[in-house]
Design a protein around this motif. Structure first.
Motif, PDB file in Angstrom:
ATOM      1  N   UNK A 394       0.811  -1.226   0.000  1.00 35.06           N
ATOM      2  CA  UNK A 394       0.000   0.000   0.000  1.00 35.06           C
ATOM      3  C   UNK A 394       0.844   1.274   0.000  1.00 35.06           C
ATOM      4  N   UNK A 395       1.966   1.256   0.708  1.00 33.64           N
ATOM      5  CA  UNK A 395       2.822   2.442   0.736  1.00 33.64           C
ATOM      6  C   UNK A 395       3.448   2.688  -0.629  1.00 33.64           C
ATOM      7  N   UNK A 396       3.884   1.607  -1.285  1.00 31.07           N
ATOM      8  CA  UNK A 396       4.451   1.758  -2.633  1.00 31.07           C
ATOM      9  C   UNK A 396       3.397   2.296  -3.597  1.00 31.07           C
ATOM     10  N   UNK A 453      -5.591  -3.814  -8.712  1.00 25.80           N
ATOM     11  CA  UNK A 453      -5.337  -4.502  -7.457  1.00 25.80           C
ATOM     12  C   UNK A 453      -5.958  -5.873  -7.378  1.00 25.80           C
ATOM     13  N   UNK A 454      -7.170  -6.031  -7.883  1.00 27.36           N
ATOM     14  CA  UNK A 454      -7.890  -7.294  -7.745  1.00 27.36           C
ATOM     15  C   UNK A 454      -7.662  -8.240  -8.916  1.00 27.36           C
ATOM     16  N   UNK A 455      -7.552  -7.717 -10.115  1.00 27.25           N
ATOM     17  CA  UNK A 455      -7.400  -8.562 -11.311  1.00 27.25           C
ATOM     18  C   UNK A 455      -6.461  -7.866 -12.285  1.00 27.25           C
ATOM     19  N   UNK A 456      -5.134  -7.934 -12.052  1.00 23.79           N
ATOM     20  CA  UNK A 456      -4.184  -7.156 -12.861  1.00 23.79           C
ATOM     21  C   UNK A 456      -4.236  -7.449 -14.344  1.00 23.79           C
ATOM     22  N   UNK A 517     -13.695   2.357  -4.033  1.00 25.55           N
ATOM     23  CA  UNK A 517     -13.047   1.607  -5.109  1.00 25.55           C
ATOM     24  C   UNK A 517     -11.536   1.543  -4.909  1.00 25.55           C
ATOM     25  N   UNK A 518     -10.959   2.676  -4.504  1.00 24.27           N
ATOM     26  CA  UNK A 518      -9.511   2.712  -4.276  1.00 24.27           C
ATOM     27  C   UNK A 518      -9.121   1.795  -3.122  1.00 24.27           C
ATOM     28  N   UNK A 519      -9.875   1.865  -2.026  1.00 28.76           N
ATOM     29  CA  UNK A 519      -9.577   1.011  -0.872  1.00 28.76           C
ATOM     30  C   UNK A 519      -9.704  -0.467  -1.236  1.00 28.76           C
ATOM     31  N   UNK A 524      -7.024  -5.661  -2.510  1.00 31.16           N
ATOM     32  CA  UNK A 524      -6.719  -6.738  -3.440  1.00 31.16           C
ATOM     33  C   UNK A 524      -5.231  -6.831  -3.739  1.00 31.16           C
ATOM     34  N   UNK A 525      -4.545  -5.684  -3.883  1.00 30.38           N
ATOM     35  CA  UNK A 525      -3.110  -5.672  -4.138  1.00 30.38           C
ATOM     36  C   UNK A 525      -2.343  -6.299  -2.982  1.00 30.38           C
TER      37      UNK A 525
END
Length: 532
Positions: A394-396, A453-456, A517-519, A524-525
């Motif tokens: 998340x930080x990256x 994040x969820x489905x790259x 959506x962002x969260x 997912x990431x």
């Protein structure tokens, strides 16, 4: 084995890889062109309305800079005038993306080296990339020519060939740049810069040519030297549906042949993976102690380019604002379209609101590109060494998302500054109108984060969503689309500022949706494996 051995196999592979993205670009461009005749028929259905349009184009330099001079008032001529330059821009963007993807991108990821270990010629990948671009531009030319044939076969063919030719000019430009630079991102950026310069040259030439439209109907008229320096100006001077100048196609052909020859010579004089202008070796200068600083270093060129573009767009649109009422005149259909896009307030406010809304739609493309930089860093393997250190996912990601969401706010503020320069009054309401676009922009960005994040593997679909929203919001009002369709776009729920009443409920709902959506994307990431 010759230098072209394996070209056919690589071409089939390139077309297979592009079987989704390239047809989408072609379909969007084709629909934009083919939707215009019916729209323009409703806007300028009488001789008086068309004569008034000619007068407005002839006397308004900002209008000519934005769209170009008008050479014929038939529906075909109006279509070529209204969307010709922008369809050419879209064809050029499609072409440069195809060429860079199958040349420098392949070398940067190491796939080209793997292929080169087999029976593949030295120039096969470059040839396959250019042929893939030629296929895309050929299909676009055929669809446009066939779709507009009812307005005049010769004119439709001229416009179709012109659009395809513009695409091939910038395909070969991208081929040269891909040999010069070591980074695919830089190759795309530099070629886009050349395309932007071509647009500026055309706009400067058209705005400086006074009386060009009226002369065109009389003696054939002349264009500025600046216009002739731009391939977009060549498309304009091809004059589809207005006694087409077929010889202008020779300029396109000469440019394509010369640039392709240069690209082939350069490709034969460098090693695989190398470039004539290699990246500067480290250590990097400046402070790079945080992920945010690294994200800024990686994306600053794009942010600066978008910022300059939005500021200049604001200046142009601001210059048109004062004469908005004169541009529309007594044309009730045009007035209704602006009111559907910009609200029911005064015509000037409706015009500003519609132009600001258009910039918001383009800002959504920026935020998608910026968010998907995360996907590029991951698939190229550059993210893994960072995440092996004391850096959480998340930080990256937060560093890049700060650039994406904060950058969209910056470019909209700069657009409002451009409006202030071009319009010169009512700065406060215009700033508010630009900022109110951000919740919808961030919803698109949040969706891109979720997909990544969820489905790259589905992350590139964010481009499809952004383009679909752009079409709904931009073309929908002109086609008198049902309100249910217009409501599919988050931009359709925003208050129409300036002039309209500020409605906080939809703004806050869109902000909450963007945050959600962002969260979800960051969650997912954090839980999935990295992709290679």
């Amino acid at each position: 084995m010759t230098t072209l051995t394996g070209t056919g196999t690589l071409l089939r592979f390139a077309l297979r890889r592009d079987r989704v993205t390239t047809p989408v670009w072609i379909a969007v461009n084709t629909l934009m062109v083919l939707s215009m005749p019916n729209t323009l028929k409703g806007l300028y259905g009488t001789d008086a309305e068309r004569a008034d349009l000619v007068r407005q184009v002839d006397t308004n330099a900002s209008f000519r800079a934005l769209i170009g001079p008008l050479f014929d008032t038939s529906l075909g001529g109006l279509t070529a005038w209204r969307v010709g330059v922008y369809a050419g821009l879209l064809a050029a963007v499609t072409s440069l993306l195809v060429v860079v993807r199958h040349t420098r991108d392949e070398e940067e990821t190491g796939r080209a080296e793997l292929l080169a270990s087999g029976a593949v010629g030295r120039r096969a990948s470059l040839t396959a990339a250019l042929l893939a671009a030629a296929v895309a531009n050929g299909v676009l030319a055929l669809l446009v020519a066939a779709g507009l044939s009812g307005q005049g076969t010769a004119g439709a063919l001229a416009l179709g060939l012109g659009l395809g030719a513009v695409g091939m000019v910038f395909a070969t430009t991208a081929a040269i740049v891909a040999q010069l630079t070591e980074s695919a991102r830089l190759a795309r950026g530099l070629t886009s810069g050349v395309l932007g310069a071509a647009f500026v040259l055309r706009a400067a030439g058209d705005s400086a040519t006074t009386g060009g439209t009226s002369q065109a109907f009389g003696t054939g008229g002349g264009s500025s030297v600046w216009t002739w320096l731009s391939p977009l100006g060549w498309l304009e001077n091809l004059r589809p549906f207005a006694a087409a100048r077929w010889w202008v196609l020779l300029l396109f052909a000469a440019s394509v042949l010369v640039q392709a020859a240069v690209a082939y010579v350069l490709a034969g004089r460098r090693d695989l993976g190398m470039s004539f202008f290699p990246a500067r070796p480290g250590p990097a200068t400046g402070r790079l102690g945080t992920t945010a600083a690294l994200a800024w270093r990686l994306q600053r060129g794009g942010v600066l380019g978008w910022s300059l573009g939005f500021f200049l767009a604001g200046v142009i649109y601001g210059g048109l604002t004062e004469g908005a009422a004169d541009l529309v005149g007594d044309n009730q259909n045009a007035r209704e379209i602006f009111e559907r896009m910009g609200g029911q307030s005064g015509l000037t406010d409706a015009f500003v609101a519609s132009m600001v809304g258009m910039l918001g739609l383009i800002a959504a493309l920026y935020v998608v590109a910026s968010v998907l930089r995360l996907n590029g860093e991951e698939t190229s393997g550059r993210a893994e060494p960072l995440l092996a250190c004391a850096v959480s996912r998340p930080r990256w990601a937060a560093g890049h998302l700060t650039i994406a969401f904060g950058g969209s706010a910056l470019i909209m503020l700069l657009a409002s500054a451009g409006f202030a320069v071009g319009y010169g009054k009512e700065v406060g309401p215009i700033v508010g109108a630009c900022l109110v676009q951000l919740p919808a922009v961030w919803v698109i960005g949040g969706l891109a984060v979720l997909l990544y994040g969820a489905a790259p593997r589905l992350a590139p679909a964010a481009w499809g969503v952004a383009v679909a929203v752009l079409l709904i919001s931009w073309v929908g009002p002109a086609l008198n689309a049902p309100q249910l369709v217009l409501d599919l776009s988050p931009f359709g729920h925003l208050p129409k500022l300036p002039g309209g009443e500020m409605a906080w409920t939809p703004v806050l709902v869109l902000l909450a949706l963007a945050v959600g959506l962002t969260a979800a994307g960051l969650t997912g990431l954090r839980r999935r494996d990295l992709t290679a």
